[in-house]
Design a protein around this motif. Structure first.
Motif, mmCIF file in Angstrom:
data_model
loop_
_atom_site.group_PDB
_atom_site.id
_atom_site.type_symbol
_atom_site.label_atom_id
_atom_site.label_comp_id
_atom_site.label_asym_id
_atom_site.label_seq_id
_atom_site.Cartn_x
_atom_site.Cartn_y
_atom_site.Cartn_z
ATOM 1 N N TRP A 103 0.862 -1.219 -0.127
ATOM 2 C CA TRP A 103 -0.063 -0.179 0.157
ATOM 3 C C TRP A 103 0.977 1.259 0.103
ATOM 4 C CZ3 TRP A 103 -4.736 0.128 -1.213
ATOM 5 C CH2 TRP A 103 -5.802 1.254 -0.825
ATOM 6 N N ALA A 104 0.983 1.854 -1.170
ATOM 7 C CA ALA A 104 2.027 2.824 -1.032
ATOM 8 C C ALA A 104 1.666 3.932 -2.178
ATOM 9 C CB ALA A 104 3.268 2.226 -1.894
ATOM 10 N N THR A 105 1.824 5.150 -1.806
ATOM 11 C CA THR A 105 1.712 6.391 -2.644
ATOM 12 C C THR A 105 3.052 6.840 -3.209
ATOM 13 O OG1 THR A 105 1.908 7.692 -0.816
ATOM 14 C CG2 THR A 105 -0.152 6.973 -1.301
ATOM 15 N N SER A 106 4.157 6.204 -2.972
ATOM 16 C CA SER A 106 5.384 6.612 -3.669
ATOM 17 C C SER A 106 5.621 5.977 -4.935
ATOM 18 C CB SER A 106 6.752 6.174 -2.803
ATOM 19 O OG SER A 106 7.697 6.690 -3.247
ATOM 20 N N SER A 107 6.153 6.602 -5.975
ATOM 21 C CA SER A 107 6.483 6.064 -6.987
ATOM 22 C C SER A 107 7.535 5.127 -7.102
ATOM 23 C CB SER A 107 6.420 7.396 -8.208
ATOM 24 O OG SER A 107 7.878 7.992 -7.960
#
Length: 123
Positions: A103-107
């Motif tokens: 679960w990640a919002t970092s590219s």
């Protein structure tokens, strides 16, 4: 390996809508978290939305929450981004990306990327 191909971009007036699609080929699409990112000229790539492997959980950037909706159809190996009430500041190249079950919002957490599709919103 996953190959991703985006489509659905184009030119739209402010207040209009577009639906982006991202078709995936390769194995185990349903095991991947899928994300949408965008990059405007002269700016860094930024997170837009993500959806977990089952489609049961989503997350959005503050700037698009309430206007954009991410969804996926694992039977069709496709993820979508429905964009409503578009603003000129939404103008960018939009990329879809795939990551492992995280679960990640970092590219930086995403392993596979499409080539991007241009979205231009005129005022």
């Amino acid at each position: 390996q996953v190959q991703l191909v985006e489509s659905g971009g184009g030119l739209v007036q402010a207040g209009g809508s577009l639906r982006l699609s991202c078709a995936a080929s390769g194995r185990s699409f349903s095991s991947y978290t899928m994300g949408w990112f965008r990059q405007a000229p002269g700016k860094e790539r930024e997170f837009v939305a993500l959806i977990n492997w089952s489609g049961g959980s989503t997350n959005y950037a503050v700037s698009v929450k309430g206007r954009f909706t991410i969804s996926r159809d694992n039977a069709k190996n496709t993820v979508y981004l429905q964009m409503n009430s578009l603003k000129p500041e939404d103008t960018a190249v939009y990329y879809c990306a795939a990551a492992g079950r995280i679960w990640a919002t970092s590219s930086r957490e995403y392993n596979y990327w499409g080539q991007g599709t241009q979205v231009t919103v005129s005022s």
